[in-house]
Design a protein around this motif. Structure first.
Motif, PDB file in Angstrom:
ATOM      1  N   GLU A   1     -76.155 -83.557 -16.405  1.00 19.02           N
ATOM      2  CA  GLU A   1     -76.656 -84.902 -16.110  1.00 19.02           C
ATOM      3  C   GLU A   1     -78.041 -85.084 -16.726  1.00 19.02           C
ATOM      4  N   GLN A   2     -78.292 -86.294 -17.176  1.00 17.02           N
ATOM      5  CA  GLN A   2     -79.632 -86.604 -17.681  1.00 17.02           C
ATOM      6  C   GLN A   2     -80.460 -87.054 -16.497  1.00 17.02           C
ATOM      7  N   GLU A   3     -81.230 -86.144 -15.955  1.00 13.59           N
ATOM      8  CA  GLU A   3     -82.014 -86.485 -14.770  1.00 13.59           C
ATOM      9  C   GLU A   3     -83.198 -85.552 -14.634  1.00 13.59           C
TER      10      GLU A   3
ATOM     11  N   PRO B   1     -81.306 -84.844  -3.508  1.00 10.00           N
ATOM     12  CA  PRO B   1     -82.295 -83.767  -3.655  1.00 10.00           C
ATOM     13  C   PRO B   1     -82.968 -83.772  -5.021  1.00 10.00           C
ATOM     14  N   GLU B   2     -82.321 -84.354  -6.012  1.00  7.96           N
ATOM     15  CA  GLU B   2     -82.881 -84.341  -7.367  1.00  7.96           C
ATOM     16  C   GLU B   2     -84.164 -85.161  -7.473  1.00  7.96           C
ATOM     17  N   LEU B   3     -84.416 -86.025  -6.471  1.00 10.70           N
ATOM     18  CA  LEU B   3     -85.623 -86.865  -6.533  1.00 10.70           C
ATOM     19  C   LEU B   3     -86.849 -86.141  -5.970  1.00 10.70           C
ATOM     20  N   ALA B   4     -86.638 -85.024  -5.279  1.00 10.23           N
ATOM     21  CA  ALA B   4     -87.767 -84.308  -4.672  1.00 10.23           C
ATOM     22  C   ALA B   4     -88.705 -83.797  -5.761  1.00 10.23           C
ATOM     23  N   GLY B   5     -89.977 -84.028  -5.557  1.00 11.01           N
ATOM     24  CA  GLY B   5     -90.975 -83.545  -6.515  1.00 11.01           C
ATOM     25  C   GLY B   5     -91.355 -84.566  -7.567  1.00 11.01           C
ATOM     26  N   PHE B   6     -90.672 -85.723  -7.580  1.00 11.15           N
ATOM     27  CA  PHE B   6     -90.996 -86.759  -8.568  1.00 11.15           C
ATOM     28  C   PHE B   6     -91.776 -87.883  -7.899  1.00 11.15           C
ATOM     29  N   THR B   7     -92.556 -88.572  -8.683  1.00  9.18           N
ATOM     30  CA  THR B   7     -93.225 -89.783  -8.210  1.00  9.18           C
ATOM     31  C   THR B   7     -93.042 -90.867  -9.261  1.00  9.18           C
ATOM     32  N   SER B   8     -93.126 -92.093  -8.807  1.00 12.69           N
ATOM     33  CA  SER B   8     -93.005 -93.209  -9.735  1.00 12.69           C
ATOM     34  C   SER B   8     -93.972 -94.299  -9.288  1.00 12.69           C
ATOM     35  N   ASP B   9     -94.468 -95.070 -10.235  1.00  8.37           N
ATOM     36  CA  ASP B   9     -95.376 -96.173  -9.883  1.00  8.37           C
ATOM     37  C   ASP B   9     -94.669 -97.135  -8.940  1.00  8.37           C
ATOM     38  N   ARG B  10     -93.396 -97.331  -9.178  1.00  8.66           N
ATOM     39  CA  ARG B  10     -92.646 -98.336  -8.419  1.00  8.66           C
ATOM     40  C   ARG B  10     -92.234 -97.834  -7.033  1.00  8.66           C
ATOM     41  N   TYR B  11     -91.868 -96.537  -6.923  1.00  6.64           N
ATOM     42  CA  TYR B  11     -91.259 -96.049  -5.674  1.00  6.64           C
ATOM     43  C   TYR B  11     -92.105 -94.984  -4.956  1.00  6.64           C
TER      44      TYR B  11
ATOM     45  N   ALA C   1     -77.692 -91.490  -6.457  1.00  5.69           N
ATOM     46  CA  ALA C   1     -78.938 -92.258  -6.563  1.00  5.69           C
ATOM     47  C   ALA C   1     -79.787 -91.775  -7.735  1.00  5.69           C
ATOM     48  N   ALA C   2     -79.910 -90.459  -7.879  1.00 11.25           N
ATOM     49  CA  ALA C   2     -80.803 -89.942  -8.926  1.00 11.25           C
ATOM     50  C   ALA C   2     -80.302 -90.329 -10.313  1.00 11.25           C
ATOM     51  N   ASN C   3     -78.989 -90.375 -10.498  1.00 11.20           N
ATOM     52  CA  ASN C   3     -78.463 -90.753 -11.815  1.00 11.20           C
ATOM     53  C   ASN C   3     -78.845 -92.191 -12.150  1.00 11.20           C
ATOM     54  N   ARG C   4     -78.762 -93.061 -11.151  1.00  9.44           N
ATOM     55  CA  ARG C   4     -79.176 -94.450 -11.400  1.00  9.44           C
ATOM     56  C   ARG C   4     -80.638 -94.482 -11.836  1.00  9.44           C
TER      57      ARG C   4
ATOM     58  N   PHE D   1     -82.702 -92.069 -12.966  1.00  3.26           N
ATOM     59  CA  PHE D   1     -83.102 -91.400 -14.206  1.00  3.26           C
ATOM     60  C   PHE D   1     -82.420 -91.994 -15.446  1.00  3.26           C
ATOM     61  N   GLU D   2     -81.301 -92.679 -15.262  1.00  4.35           N
ATOM     62  CA  GLU D   2     -80.687 -93.338 -16.418  1.00  4.35           C
ATOM     63  C   GLU D   2     -81.171 -94.776 -16.591  1.00  4.35           C
ATOM     64  N   HIS D   3     -81.390 -95.480 -15.464  1.00  4.56           N
ATOM     65  CA  HIS D   3     -81.708 -96.908 -15.569  1.00  4.56           C
ATOM     66  C   HIS D   3     -83.116 -97.262 -15.097  1.00  4.56           C
ATOM     67  N   GLY D   4     -83.803 -96.320 -14.449  1.00  7.66           N
ATOM     68  CA  GLY D   4     -85.156 -96.599 -13.979  1.00  7.66           C
ATOM     69  C   GLY D   4     -85.203 -97.362 -12.678  1.00  7.66           C
ATOM     70  N   ARG D   5     -84.060 -97.629 -12.081  1.00  9.76           N
ATOM     71  CA  ARG D   5     -84.015 -98.317 -10.788  1.00  9.76           C
ATOM     72  C   ARG D   5     -82.705 -97.967 -10.071  1.00  9.76           C
ATOM     73  N   PHE D   6     -82.544 -98.513  -8.846  1.00  7.86           N
ATOM     74  CA  PHE D   6     -81.437 -98.062  -8.008  1.00  7.86           C
ATOM     75  C   PHE D   6     -80.395 -99.146  -7.722  1.00  7.86           C
ATOM     76  N   ASP D   7     -80.688-100.378  -8.105  1.00 10.58           N
ATOM     77  CA  ASP D   7     -79.734-101.439  -7.767  1.00 10.58           C
ATOM     78  C   ASP D   7     -78.786-101.741  -8.915  1.00 10.58           C
ATOM     79  N   THR D   8     -78.680-100.821  -9.840  1.00 11.10           N
ATOM     80  CA  THR D   8     -77.728-100.963 -10.939  1.00 11.10           C
ATOM     81  C   THR D   8     -76.411-100.295 -10.525  1.00 11.10           C
ATOM     82  N   THR D   9     -75.436-100.354 -11.401  1.00  9.20           N
ATOM     83  CA  THR D   9     -74.162 -99.710 -11.063  1.00  9.20           C
ATOM     84  C   THR D   9     -73.839 -98.605 -12.083  1.00  9.20           C
ATOM     85  N   MET D  10     -73.155 -98.935 -13.122  1.00  4.82           N
ATOM     86  CA  MET D  10     -72.546 -97.924 -13.989  1.00  4.82           C
ATOM     87  C   MET D  10     -73.567 -97.067 -14.745  1.00  4.82           C
ATOM     88  N   THR D  11     -73.380 -95.762 -14.632  1.00  6.58           N
ATOM     89  CA  THR D  11     -74.201 -94.808 -15.386  1.00  6.58           C
ATOM     90  C   THR D  11     -73.292 -93.965 -16.275  1.00  6.58           C
TER      91      THR D  11
END
Ligand code: SF4
Length: 374
Positions: free
Chosen positions: A197-199, A275-285, A338-341, A343-353
């Motif tokens: 996965e690209q994440e 769990p893939e989001l642990a340790g990351f930070t983002s300006d938005r989230y 969630a993490a795929n959304r 890391f692929e799209h930069g947000r979480f309210d998208t669908t297809m990855t």
């Protein structure tokens, strides 16, 4: 497309009690795999006993009410925390089933004694024969394959069961059958197959020709059908969904709510769902945490997040409803990842990855291709 859009009723909102928790005893990993998503794997940031005790205060209550409740130790490399520290972190937990997800390179007889003494269930990572496992390397850059196999041999010599998790970086026809044979010969209890996965820290593309990915899953299904000595997690799930769909019961398979799967990071931060989001930070989230067990009981963190999801969790639930409304595979997939959304799209309210295409749609269609060809 597998099925016409229909209304699936599962996966609405977040449950307040998980079926398991993930604990990060250290961020450190002694390997430096080519596709690793972990941002802090070169740093030894260890969980303190206070964090483990705070998590256990809630987990033990959940475990007391459940038939089974798992605590999954997942780093970094959990064994890199050392036996003494890991034992101390495990000590506050009662009535739980301990699991470790390990790269197997540190397993020796002393670790086997530890695993037996603490009745630990083992999942280990190996990507197939030497050439397929070349992406798993030591910090020196040397291949880790021999050390992984030595760890597996030690487990087998001691009669300790283990599951295997394989990462496939370039799925295509011709590789799944030999991969299954190799993995089954190791003697695991179950095989899990993840397509890379690209994440996180891994920015390698996971864009593949869908026909090749589908052929990979079809071939894997065929290999398992010819010699079903070890369950393949993904194939089993696809067959279960297909079987339920044949009798009109496909809406019964998804959980009614999302399992929150709290990951307790080394510092007590609690990341839900992914769990893939642990340790990351983002300006938005921000740092993606829903709170910290250092100042709030874990059950209170989950209750608040489920009752009033905010930030990325709220956006993610919007994405789930978009999946429900638009994706024919929702009943099979549940719209998770969630993490795929992110890391692929930069947000979480998208669908297809691309992860959807590789590990959900092509999986189900590949398994069905195999069935149709028979
Ligand atoms: S996550 Fe992807 S495959 Fe799953 S339901 Fe949503 S769009 Fe479909």
């Amino acid at each position: 497309m597998f099925t016409r859009l229909r209304h699936f009723t599962g996966m609405r909102g977040i449950a307040t009690v998980p079926s398991y928790v993930i604990m990060q005893p250290t961020t450190l990993c002694n390997l430096d795999c080519a596709y690793c998503y972990l941002p802090l794997r070169a740093a030894d940031r260890r969980m303190t006993l206070a964090v483990a005790e705070a998590a256990a205060a809630t987990v033990n209550r959940w475990a007391g009410r459940a038939e089974r409740f798992s605590v999954v130790w997942h780093g970094g490399e959990p064994l890199a925390a050392g036996r003494e520290h890991l034992a101390a972190l495990m000590a506050p937990f009662t009535g739980v089933e301990h699991h470790v997800q390990t790269n197997a390179t540190l397993i020796d007889d002393a670790w086997c004694d530890f695993l037996l003494e603490h009745d630990v269930h083992i999942g280990l990572s190996i990507d197939g024969p030497r050439s397929a496992t070349a992406g798993r390397v030591l910090r020196s850059g040397r291949e880790a394959y021999d050390r992984i196999v030595a760890g597996i041999d030690t487990l087998r010599g001691r009669g300790i069961p283990f599951a295997v998790l394989v990462v496939v970086s370039d799925p295509g026809p011709g590789m799944a059958a030999p991969l299954y044979e190799f993995l089954a010969d190791l003697g695991p209890t179950v095989i899990g197959v993840n397509l890379e996965e690209q994440e996180g820290a891994n920015q390698r593309s996971n864009a593949h020709d869908p026909a090749r990915v589908r052929a990979f899953w079809a071939e894997l299904t065929g290999a398992w059908r010819r010699d079903p000595r070890v369950e393949v997690r993904e194939v089993e799930w696809a067959l279960r969904f297909a079987g339920a769909a044949l009798v009109g019961e496909q809406d019964d398979l998804l959980p009614r709510r999302h399992d929150p799967i709290p990951t307790i990071a080394y510092d007590g931060g609690v990341v839900l769902l992914s769990p893939e989001l642990a340790g990351f930070t983002s300006d938005r989230y921000g740092d993606f945490t829903a709170g910290s067990v250092c100042d709030t009981p874990l059950d209170e963190i989950l209750t608040a997040a489920a009752a009033h999801p905010t930030g990325w969790l709220a956006e993610y639930l919007t994405g789930i409803e978009a999946c429900r409304a638009t994706c024919a595979y929702f009943g099979f997939c549940g719209g998770a990842h969630a993490a795929n959304r992110y890391f692929e799209h930069g947000r979480f309210d998208t669908t297809m990855t691309r992860h959807c295409h590789n590990s959900r749609i092509s999986l189900l269609e590949g398994v069905l291709d195999h069935a149709r060809a028979r």
